[in-house]
Design a protein around this motif. Structure first.
Motif, PDB file in Angstrom:
ATOM      1  N   TYR A  99      -8.545  42.601  10.573  1.00  0.00           N
ATOM      2  CA  TYR A  99      -7.978  42.199   9.290  1.00  0.00           C
ATOM      3  C   TYR A  99      -7.397  40.786   9.326  1.00  0.00           C
ATOM      4  O   TYR A  99      -6.482  40.475   8.574  1.00  0.00           O
ATOM      5  N   VAL A 100      -7.936  39.949  10.217  1.00  0.00           N
ATOM      6  CA  VAL A 100      -7.427  38.582  10.311  1.00  0.00           C
ATOM      7  C   VAL A 100      -7.702  37.812   9.026  1.00  0.00           C
ATOM      8  O   VAL A 100      -6.811  37.176   8.445  1.00  0.00           O
ATOM      9  N   LYS A 101      -8.934  37.855   8.536  1.00  0.00           N
ATOM     10  CA  LYS A 101      -9.271  37.127   7.314  1.00  0.00           C
ATOM     11  C   LYS A 101      -8.556  37.711   6.100  1.00  0.00           C
ATOM     12  O   LYS A 101      -8.201  36.978   5.165  1.00  0.00           O
ATOM     13  N   ASP A 102      -8.344  39.020   6.105  1.00  0.00           N
ATOM     14  CA  ASP A 102      -7.607  39.630   4.989  1.00  0.00           C
ATOM     15  C   ASP A 102      -6.157  39.158   4.982  1.00  0.00           C
ATOM     16  O   ASP A 102      -5.565  38.961   3.914  1.00  0.00           O
ATOM     17  N   SER A 103      -5.582  38.961   6.174  1.00  0.00           N
ATOM     18  CA  SER A 103      -4.210  38.459   6.253  1.00  0.00           C
ATOM     19  C   SER A 103      -4.110  37.046   5.708  1.00  0.00           C
ATOM     20  O   SER A 103      -3.151  36.694   5.006  1.00  0.00           O
ATOM     21  N   VAL A 104      -5.128  36.233   6.027  1.00  0.00           N
ATOM     22  CA  VAL A 104      -5.131  34.859   5.505  1.00  0.00           C
ATOM     23  C   VAL A 104      -5.237  34.870   3.989  1.00  0.00           C
ATOM     24  O   VAL A 104      -4.557  34.100   3.285  1.00  0.00           O
ATOM     25  N   ALA A 105      -6.094  35.753   3.450  1.00  0.00           N
ATOM     26  CA  ALA A 105      -6.253  35.828   1.998  1.00  0.00           C
ATOM     27  C   ALA A 105      -4.967  36.299   1.321  1.00  0.00           C
ATOM     28  O   ALA A 105      -4.575  35.784   0.265  1.00  0.00           O
ATOM     29  N   MET A 106      -4.283  37.263   1.927  1.00  0.00           N
ATOM     30  CA  MET A 106      -3.030  37.753   1.349  1.00  0.00           C
ATOM     31  C   MET A 106      -1.950  36.673   1.397  1.00  0.00           C
ATOM     32  O   MET A 106      -1.196  36.478   0.433  1.00  0.00           O
ATOM     33  N   GLU A 107      -1.893  35.959   2.512  1.00  0.00           N
ATOM     34  CA  GLU A 107      -0.903  34.884   2.618  1.00  0.00           C
ATOM     35  C   GLU A 107      -1.169  33.790   1.591  1.00  0.00           C
ATOM     36  O   GLU A 107      -0.234  33.239   0.990  1.00  0.00           O
TER      37      GLU A 107
END
Length: 396
Positions: A45-53
């Protein structure tokens, strides 16, 4: 005219030689190919974390000017960059073997829902063989490797599940720790797999057990007799296929089939008892299905919880978690554009090798079609005139 004839003969000779070369090379050995893909669940979920941030900080809160908000984000990004640099500096001094405590491999076994349409037990056999080989080649300590099997199965053929259970024995004999997670149900043959694991995790509302054997067959003998159809069944051996769909079933044949079922059931009970030493086999080995919460008190499972909770716990403890996926070549599409080539973002050499391999495989078949047509074109040009040759215009 002599020069034209010589050129034609040379062209036909070269094409014939290439066609023969393509045909002679059509029989080949199986080349090594990729069978599995690995997904690092630690980074899932690394890319999902970037999108949420980005969604959190993209627009300023109400009442704060955009200019001030950009300065706040700039300072925040500068501090985050500094922290990353400090972590990278610390990571250079850590030995590679100390980055992760253990390695956990996750394999999903969902008979009937296999993603590539292949037999799920074949996936298990090949996965076990692959992991055993890699642990040996990478010189990993088997005690630092754990295999997590997520099982959802209601059972099936005795031969299939018995062979699949032997794959779990192969892992245990190598020294690896084997954990089975049951989110939905693992009954009958499914529990035959689960019982040989070192640790069983089941959801409270999951279904386990069903330690029994069943066989059923539809018999049409009386219906066929009613239609004046007399089926003929010949047997060599009194116990050969006692139950059939069209023949008359006698009490002796029924008793013979029941004796076979009792033998298989007794072997099943012994097999489960050998893997779960803390159970009372007369209590759980009757074919009854139990909830996961009841199975905990009976010794059928060791822990209550879901597979997600168990795997997440492994990651939080500093373990590397890799999920094994079947490699599907049909889903791997070349995604490359002119902009990628110009910017150098694509690996041109690797794509070039792929294109050359495709051309190498398809060229012999193309030559088998083009060769005769080209020869026909040249011969018609020599003997039929230019007009005839023009109808089959083909150049090399």
């Amino acid at each position: 005219h002599i020069a034209a004839v010589v050129r034609t003969v040379l062209r036909v000779g070269v094409l014939s030689w290439l066609t023969f070369l393509g045909k002679s090379d059509s029989v080949q050995n199986v080349a090594p190919m990729q069978h599995f893909m690995m997904e690092c669940l630690n980074d899932r979920y690394v890319k999902d974390s970037v999108a949420m941030e980005k969604a959190f900080f993209e627009s300023p809160p109400k009442g704060i000017p955009k200019r001030r908000w950009r300065s706040v984000l700039f300072r925040r990004e500068r501090l985050a960059r500094k922290e990353r640099q400090q972590q990278e500096a610390k990571g250079k001094d850590i030995p590679l073997k100390d980055v992760y405590k253990k390695t956990v491999f996750v394999i999903d076994l969902l008979p009937g829902v296999w993603e590539s349409g292949m037999d799920d037990f074949q996936k298990l056999r090949e996965s076990v063989s692959f992991l055993l080989r890699q642990v040996h080649q990478l010189k990993l300590d088997p005690k630092d490797v754990e295999i997590v099997l997520s099982i959802t199965s209601g059972g099936g053929a005795v031969t299939d599940y018995g062979l699949a259970a032997m794959q779990i024995e192969r892992l245990k004999e190598s020294g690896m720790f084997v954990t089975v997670c049951i989110d939905n149900y693992a009954c009958s043959g499914g529990y035959m797999l689960a019982c040989r694991a070192d640790w069983i995790v089941a959801c409270p509302w999951s279904m386990v057990g069903s330690i029994g054997v069943i066989t059923e067959v539809m018999n049409f003998h009386d219906a066929l007799r009613h239609l004046n159809i007399n089926p003929l069944i010949l047997r060599a051996g009194k116990d050969k296929a006692p139950l059939s769909q069209f023949g008359k079933i006698t009490e002796q044949q029924t008793r013979s089939q029941l004796m076979d079922l009792e033998k298989i059931h007794e072997s099943f009970r012994s097999f489960v008892e050998g893997g779960r030493t803390n159970i009372t086999i007369d209590e759980v080995g009757t074919g009854k299905v139990f909830l996961g919460s009841d199975g905990l008190s009976m010794g059928l499972v060791d822990q209550l919880g879901s597979s997600e909770d168990y795997i997440f716990g492994k990651m939080t403890k500093g373990n590397r978690v890799l999920k094994v996926h079947r490699f599907e070549r049909s889903r791997i599409r070349p995604q490359i554009s002119i902009l990628d080539l110009l910017s150098g973002a694509a690996d041109v050499k690797s794509w070039g090798r792929k294109i050359m391999s495709i051309g190498k495989q398809g060229m012999p078949k193309l030559l088998q079609v083009v060769g005769p047509l080209f020869a026909m074109n040249q011969c018609m040009a020599m003997f039929g005139g230019k007009d005839c040759a023009g109808k089959f215009s083909l150049s090399l």
